[in-house]
Write a protein that holds these residues in place. Structure first.
Motif, PDB file in Angstrom:
ATOM      1  N   ASN A 128      -0.242  -0.923   3.273  1.00 45.96           N
ATOM      2  CA  ASN A 128      -0.236   0.542   3.307  1.00 45.96           C
ATOM      3  C   ASN A 128       1.173   1.083   3.507  1.00 45.96           C
ATOM      4  N   VAL A 129       1.944   0.397   4.355  1.00 47.44           N
ATOM      5  CA  VAL A 129       3.320   0.834   4.622  1.00 47.44           C
ATOM      6  C   VAL A 129       4.185   0.655   3.377  1.00 47.44           C
ATOM      7  N   VAL A 130       4.084  -0.528   2.744  1.00 45.07           N
ATOM      8  CA  VAL A 130       4.892  -0.795   1.556  1.00 45.07           C
ATOM      9  C   VAL A 130       4.475   0.112   0.403  1.00 45.07           C
ATOM     10  N   ALA A 131       3.160   0.398   0.293  1.00 44.53           N
ATOM     11  CA  ALA A 131       2.675   1.304  -0.763  1.00 44.53           C
ATOM     12  C   ALA A 131       3.305   2.682  -0.630  1.00 44.53           C
ATOM     13  N   TYR A 132       3.517   3.120   0.592  1.00 38.79           N
ATOM     14  CA  TYR A 132       4.174   4.415   0.806  1.00 38.79           C
ATOM     15  C   TYR A 132       5.604   4.387   0.267  1.00 38.79           C
ATOM     16  N   TRP A 133       6.317   3.306   0.528  1.00 37.48           N
ATOM     17  CA  TRP A 133       7.726   3.226   0.137  1.00 37.48           C
ATOM     18  C   TRP A 133       7.912   3.063  -1.366  1.00 37.48           C
ATOM     19  N   VAL A 134       6.878   2.593  -2.076  1.00 35.38           N
ATOM     20  CA  VAL A 134       7.005   2.467  -3.539  1.00 35.38           C
ATOM     21  C   VAL A 134       6.263   3.609  -4.242  1.00 35.38           C
ATOM     22  N   ASP A 135       6.023   4.706  -3.513  1.00 35.67           N
ATOM     23  CA  ASP A 135       5.351   5.884  -4.071  1.00 35.67           C
ATOM     24  C   ASP A 135       3.995   5.537  -4.669  1.00 35.67           C
ATOM     25  N   GLY A 136       3.245   4.700  -3.952  1.00 34.77           N
ATOM     26  CA  GLY A 136       1.901   4.351  -4.397  1.00 34.77           C
ATOM     27  C   GLY A 136       0.896   5.436  -4.048  1.00 34.77           C
ATOM     28  N   ARG A 269      -0.890   3.733  -9.225  1.00 39.56           N
ATOM     29  CA  ARG A 269      -2.064   3.033  -8.715  1.00 39.56           C
ATOM     30  C   ARG A 269      -1.989   1.536  -9.005  1.00 39.56           C
ATOM     31  N   CYS A 270      -1.358   1.171 -10.099  1.00 38.12           N
ATOM     32  CA  CYS A 270      -1.138  -0.255 -10.381  1.00 38.12           C
ATOM     33  C   CYS A 270      -0.271  -0.889  -9.300  1.00 38.12           C
ATOM     34  N   ARG A 271       0.771  -0.169  -8.881  1.00 33.48           N
ATOM     35  CA  ARG A 271       1.622  -0.677  -7.793  1.00 33.48           C
ATOM     36  C   ARG A 271       0.805  -0.827  -6.511  1.00 33.48           C
ATOM     37  N   THR A 272      -0.069   0.126  -6.267  1.00 36.68           N
ATOM     38  CA  THR A 272      -0.899   0.087  -5.060  1.00 36.68           C
ATOM     39  C   THR A 272      -1.838  -1.111  -5.077  1.00 36.68           C
ATOM     40  N   VAL A 273      -2.540  -1.316  -6.184  1.00 34.85           N
ATOM     41  CA  VAL A 273      -3.473  -2.444  -6.299  1.00 34.85           C
ATOM     42  C   VAL A 273      -2.721  -3.773  -6.189  1.00 34.85           C
ATOM     43  N   SER A 274      -1.543  -3.846  -6.785  1.00 36.38           N
ATOM     44  CA  SER A 274      -0.725  -5.053  -6.712  1.00 36.38           C
ATOM     45  C   SER A 274      -0.415  -5.429  -5.268  1.00 36.38           C
ATOM     46  N   LEU A 275       0.021  -4.452  -4.486  1.00 40.21           N
ATOM     47  CA  LEU A 275       0.362  -4.713  -3.082  1.00 40.21           C
ATOM     48  C   LEU A 275      -0.875  -5.060  -2.266  1.00 40.21           C
ATOM     49  N   GLU A 276      -1.984  -4.378  -2.519  1.00 40.79           N
ATOM     50  CA  GLU A 276      -3.215  -4.661  -1.788  1.00 40.79           C
ATOM     51  C   GLU A 276      -3.727  -6.068  -2.107  1.00 40.79           C
ATOM     52  N   THR A 277      -3.465  -6.551  -3.312  1.00 40.65           N
ATOM     53  CA  THR A 277      -3.920  -7.883  -3.707  1.00 40.65           C
ATOM     54  C   THR A 277      -3.070  -8.974  -3.073  1.00 40.65           C
ATOM     55  N   GLY A 278      -1.755  -8.822  -3.140  1.00 42.80           N
ATOM     56  CA  GLY A 278      -0.863  -9.883  -2.664  1.00 42.80           C
ATOM     57  C   GLY A 278      -0.704  -9.955  -1.163  1.00 42.80           C
TER      58      GLY A 278
END
Length: 362
Positions: A128-136, A269-278
């Motif tokens: 969630n934190v990283v998603a914020y920084w990559v504008d997810g 949203r692709c960036r968000t799903v990517s981070l949530e997966t990894g």
């Protein structure tokens, strides 16, 4: 009975897998994988740091909630296509990847089991934190983490039953449902307060979000460093697990992104799903491992969750750095295009009005 059979099977393979001697004071040692005894200082430090980190994490999740719009959040719940894609990644791609990596590297059965446990864990809050920084999409990120943690109650036993049959009886793996429940509570309550603050006082929520995002970034690094200090006695481990710990999170980020794109989700949203997966819940994996196996078995697998957490953090930082460079380059290019268009407009205006064009416009 199951534990004794596992111990005999795993100890036979460990002698051939490792050859370097362990430290003299290691209490759990067989080959190169060993765990040093914890002293009183380490135990006290672990309790204090766990308390502090839990409080900090709750505050960070509260700040993340300050970026969530209740209407958008409920929209993801009512039309859960993004959540469904994340579900396929979390409990489809990750367990299958763990299974294939374990077969490809032909690791010991007990090591394959810990890799499978990691692959079946839900997403971690660091995403969630990283998603914020990559504008997810923060609404999607929070809803995905919440849903994956909730669904883990049923999906983890199912995935472990399917994939670990060739190595061990799934009944030998103890799932800490109380820990999963606590993770869910620790996520939902702070985020709910954050959503409320954003709804009532949006200007104050923005300030809280900026502070919390910085604290969250520091906290992610701090957790990795603390883990390395507390478990420094078990760093010597099979090279194959180091390689899998490197490949696994990278595969999760990559496959999650491509599946989301194939599913037609937007880029953010692709960036968000990517981070949530990894980014997996490595703390939950560590808890399951310690509850399920004997000290003799732990020495072959104990450090893998920490290895995974370190490399998932490193790749997340690479993604963040790459995105920031891309956004800076895109902003610069956009500015140059706007300046060119302004010059062209000025030249056209000068010709129409019969005026002159200055040297700066040429």
């Amino acid at each position: 009975m199951q534990t004794n059979l596992l111990s005999q099977q795993f100890n036979a393979g460990s002698l051939t897998e490792n050859s370097t001697a362990c430290p003299a004071n290691a209490t759990i040692c067989d080959g190169t994988s060993c765990v040093l005894p914890e002293d009183n200082f380490n135990q006290t430090l672990s309790v204090v740091l766990s308390t502090v980190l839990t409080i900090m994490l709750a505050l960070v999740m509260f700040s993340m909630g300050c970026n969530v719009e209740l209407k958008n959040f409920l929209g993801h719940i009512k039309r859960p296509w993004g959540i469904f894609v994340g579900f396929l990644c979390q409990f489809g791609i990750m367990p299958l990847t763990a299974f294939l990596l374990s077969l490809a590297f032909n690791i010991l059965p007990i090591q394959a089991v810990v890799v499978m446990i990691m692959g079946c864990c839900p997403g971690g809050t660091a995403s969630n934190v990283v998603a914020y920084w990559v504008d997810g999409d923060m609404d999607l990120s929070i809803s995905m983490t919440t849903c994956s943690t909730l669904l883990a109650m049923g999906m983890m036993p199912l995935c472990l039953f399917i994939y670990t049959k060739m190595w061990t009886d799934s009944d030998a793996i103890v799932l800490p449902y109380d820990s999963i429940g606590l993770s869910l509570v620790a996520l939902v309550i702070p985020v709910s307060f954050g959503i409320f603050v954003n709804h009532k006082w949006p200007s104050k929520a923005k300030i809280i979000l900026k502070v919390g995002s910085i604290v969250g970034a520091v906290l992610i690094v701090l957790i990795a460093v603390v883990g390395g200090i507390l478990y420094k006695g078990s760093w010597i481990i099979s090279p194959k697990l180091w390689i899998i710990g490197t490949i696994f999170p990278a595969a999760g980020y990559t496959l999650g992104f491509f599946l989301a794109r194939i599913a037609g989700l937007s880029w953010h949203r692709c960036r968000t799903v990517s981070l949530e997966t990894g980014m997996q819940n490595t703390q939950l994996c560590s808890t399951i491992v310690q509850l399920s196996f004997t000290p003799e078995q732990l020495e072959l697998m104990f450090t893998f969750p920490l290895i995974y957490s370190i490399f998932q953090l490193l790749f997340a930082l690479l993604i963040l750095g790459g995105y920031r460079l891309y956004r800076r380059h895109r902003a610069k290019t956009k500015t140059d295009v706007e300046k060119t268009e302004q010059k062209e407009d000025s030249k056209s205006s000068a010709k129409i009005n019969g005026g002159f064009v200055s040297d700066e416009m040429k």
